[in-house]
Design a protein around this motif. Sequence first.
Motif, PDB file in Angstrom:
ATOM      1  N   VAL A 152    -127.969 -32.472   3.481  1.00  0.00           N
ATOM      2  CA  VAL A 152    -127.631 -33.720   2.784  1.00  0.00           C
ATOM      3  C   VAL A 152    -126.722 -33.453   1.575  1.00  0.00           C
ATOM      4  N   PHE A 153    -127.038 -32.426   0.785  1.00  0.00           N
ATOM      5  CA  PHE A 153    -126.372 -32.307  -0.519  1.00  0.00           C
ATOM      6  C   PHE A 153    -125.194 -31.331  -0.609  1.00  0.00           C
ATOM      7  N   TYR A 156    -121.583 -32.415   1.001  1.00  0.00           N
ATOM      8  CA  TYR A 156    -121.155 -33.688   0.428  1.00  0.00           C
ATOM      9  C   TYR A 156    -120.780 -33.490  -1.048  1.00  0.00           C
ATOM     10  N   THR A 157    -121.618 -32.758  -1.764  1.00  0.00           N
ATOM     11  CA  THR A 157    -121.370 -32.527  -3.193  1.00  0.00           C
ATOM     12  C   THR A 157    -120.127 -31.653  -3.400  1.00  0.00           C
ATOM     13  N   TRP A 161    -117.392 -33.331  -5.663  1.00  0.00           N
ATOM     14  CA  TRP A 161    -117.228 -32.770  -7.016  1.00  0.00           C
ATOM     15  C   TRP A 161    -116.466 -31.451  -7.050  1.00  0.00           C
ATOM     16  N   VAL A 172    -126.754 -36.325 -11.594  1.00  0.00           N
ATOM     17  CA  VAL A 172    -125.935 -36.867 -10.510  1.00  0.00           C
ATOM     18  C   VAL A 172    -126.670 -36.800  -9.167  1.00  0.00           C
ATOM     19  N   ARG A 175    -129.687 -39.077  -8.622  1.00  0.00           N
ATOM     20  CA  ARG A 175    -129.504 -40.486  -8.242  1.00  0.00           C
ATOM     21  C   ARG A 175    -129.994 -40.744  -6.813  1.00  0.00           C
ATOM     22  N   TYR A 186    -131.426 -47.380   0.293  1.00  0.00           N
ATOM     23  CA  TYR A 186    -130.747 -46.424  -0.593  1.00  0.00           C
ATOM     24  C   TYR A 186    -131.228 -46.597  -2.033  1.00  0.00           C
ATOM     25  N   ASN A 283    -122.760 -41.541   5.595  1.00  0.00           N
ATOM     26  CA  ASN A 283    -122.346 -40.370   4.802  1.00  0.00           C
ATOM     27  C   ASN A 283    -122.112 -39.188   5.734  1.00  0.00           C
ATOM     28  N   TYR A 328    -114.757 -40.987 -11.697  1.00  0.00           N
ATOM     29  CA  TYR A 328    -116.042 -40.397 -12.098  1.00  0.00           C
ATOM     30  C   TYR A 328    -115.846 -39.404 -13.237  1.00  0.00           C
ATOM     31  N   TYR A 363    -121.757 -42.364 -16.474  1.00  0.00           N
ATOM     32  CA  TYR A 363    -121.922 -42.708 -15.067  1.00  0.00           C
ATOM     33  C   TYR A 363    -122.809 -43.953 -14.995  1.00  0.00           C
TER      34      TYR A 363
HETATM   35  N1  UDP Z   1    -125.137 -36.928  -2.615  1.00  0.00           N
HETATM   36  C1  UDP Z   1    -125.061 -36.018  -1.579  1.00  0.00           C
HETATM   37  N2  UDP Z   1    -125.232 -36.465  -0.307  1.00  0.00           N
HETATM   38  C2  UDP Z   1    -125.453 -37.773  -0.012  1.00  0.00           C
HETATM   39  C3  UDP Z   1    -125.512 -38.696  -1.076  1.00  0.00           C
HETATM   40  C4  UDP Z   1    -125.348 -38.235  -2.373  1.00  0.00           C
HETATM   41  O1  UDP Z   1    -124.835 -34.835  -1.791  1.00  0.00           O
HETATM   42  O2  UDP Z   1    -125.591 -38.113   1.172  1.00  0.00           O
HETATM   43  C5  UDP Z   1    -124.966 -36.406  -3.994  1.00  0.00           C
HETATM   44  C6  UDP Z   1    -123.493 -36.263  -4.369  1.00  0.00           C
HETATM   45  O3  UDP Z   1    -123.377 -35.186  -5.266  1.00  0.00           O
HETATM   46  C7  UDP Z   1    -123.222 -37.592  -5.040  1.00  0.00           C
HETATM   47  C8  UDP Z   1    -124.534 -37.806  -5.816  1.00  0.00           C
HETATM   48  O4  UDP Z   1    -125.543 -37.306  -4.919  1.00  0.00           O
HETATM   49  O5  UDP Z   1    -122.113 -37.534  -5.899  1.00  0.00           O
HETATM   50  C9  UDP Z   1    -124.808 -39.227  -6.215  1.00  0.00           C
HETATM   51  O6  UDP Z   1    -124.732 -40.059  -5.058  1.00  0.00           O
HETATM   52  P1  UDP Z   1    -124.432 -41.611  -5.200  1.00  0.00           P
HETATM   53  O7  UDP Z   1    -124.481 -42.211  -3.846  1.00  0.00           O
HETATM   54  O8  UDP Z   1    -125.292 -42.177  -6.247  1.00  0.00           O
HETATM   55  O9  UDP Z   1    -122.918 -41.572  -5.710  1.00  0.00           O
HETATM   56  P2  UDP Z   1    -121.914 -42.763  -6.039  1.00  0.00           P
HETATM   57  O10 UDP Z   1    -122.415 -44.010  -5.396  1.00  0.00           O
HETATM   58  O11 UDP Z   1    -121.898 -42.864  -7.511  1.00  0.00           O
HETATM   59  O12 UDP Z   1    -120.647 -42.271  -5.482  1.00  0.00           O
END
Ligand code: UDP
Length: 382
Positions: A152-153, A156-157, A161, A172, A175, A186, A283, A328, A363
């Motif tokens: 998941v993380f 995507y991260t 980022w 972050v 969240r 969500y 995602n 961001y 944020y």
């Molecule tokens: N995130 C992730 N995978 C996901 C959803 C979120 O890694 O499927 C991480 C990622 O670093 C993201 C952060 O959690 O920037 C915050 O997610 P959010 O959906 O709150 O971001 P935003 O809506 O602000 O873009």
Amino acid sequence: MYDCIVIGAGVAGAVAARKLAEEADKKVLIVERRKHIAGNCYDVADDYGILIHEYGPHIFHTNLEEVYEFFSRFTDWYAFGHEVVAKVGEELIPVPFNLNTLHMVYDKEKADRLEQKLIVTYGEGSRVPIMKLRENEDADVREIAQYVYENVFLKYTMKQWGQKPEEISPEVTGRVPVLISYDNRYFQDKYQGVPKDGFTPMFEKMLDHKNIEVMLDTDCRELLSFAENQIYFKGEPFNGEVIYTGALDELFDCRFGRLPYRSLDFHFEHLDEDSYQGHSVVNYTVSEDFTRITEFKYLTGQLDAKGTTIVKEYPFAYTGAEGEIPYYAILNEENEALYQRYKELVSGMKNFHLLGRLAEYKYYNIDAMAKKAMELAEELQK
Ligand code: UDP
Ligand code: FAD
């Protein structure tokens, strides 16, 4: 001629302006450099009649009664519990990772055992940030944490980022915590959805007040200047309140260097089919260069529309080049220190107020932003 000048017609500027105009009878000028109001919440029908969010998908969600009531004066709602899935291999799994996800990932016997362990360790209904889950020493909990981290993380991260989850502010990733519940939504907030006719009409109504004038397509730097803690408007001293919701470094020609931001490239596509992915947001947590695909008809409720419009989001490092938008703030000590240097430049101007995701280098979600704007407007009435 004006009592207050507000820079920016996004959530921060619009909410503050409306409050000052109607509660304190202030004459407010809003200066907005885009050709439209509503900031990043702006939505508009595309060439095919599908309502799209030009600056990325926005879902309003809140537990704040006063914010919900305030916005509800200007719109009815298309209310729904926003759900997101992640594409992992061929499967679509619920995100945030929750007990439903657990049962999709592991066989029944193992999932039942792990579920009990999570409930005993954290309590039913709790929300556990991934970085906290990873600290647990129990082998079973670590296994789940590792699965969530990797699937998941991590990727995507990295896309969003350009850094690993452990390198960015825990605020972050926090969240999107692991949920010890069967709630697939969500967000867990009481109120969630989108304005029934769109965000832009909601903002139009908010700004439709005899004391508010909106000047579009105008950068405030054309009108405002500063010298020795005095604000000048069109070259004349201005002693009313000024609320600034833009990026603080820009106001000073980035003299200490640019504040770092992440930006996004939005790739919109219209498809001649009635459904593309069957979900508002998918995602891409382990593959692709984009982070997510939004299919707008599932977000706005235009389910009967012919054809469908989707958007893919490609993150990149903001450079300040023409046309780029800083979305961001990148939260870390070094950037906060740089922000504070800029903030010192305005600290002597008691009638100059920094408000908003850009101006405060924070944020904020829509609701927290609105609350902050309401508080500032109230403060300025004292
Ligand atoms: N995130 C992730 N995978 C996901 C959803 C979120 O890694 O499927 C991480 C990622 O670093 C993201 C952060 O959690 O920037 C915050 O997610 P959010 O959906 O709150 O971001 P935003 O809506 O602000 O873009
Ligand atoms: P903005 O909306 O950025 O408004 C600032 C305005 O100031 C802009 O219109 C800008 O053009 C103007 N401006 C800047 N500089 C100048 C200048 N020099 N002169 C004149 N005008 C200027 N929040 C949620 O609650 N739910 C969501 O689902 C959600 N999704 C998001 C998705 C994305 C991709 C992003 C980036 C954010 C999301 N947010 C979401 C957060 C939400 O966008 C913000 O909380 C909100 O927009 C903040 O409002 P603001 O007024 O501070 O900023």
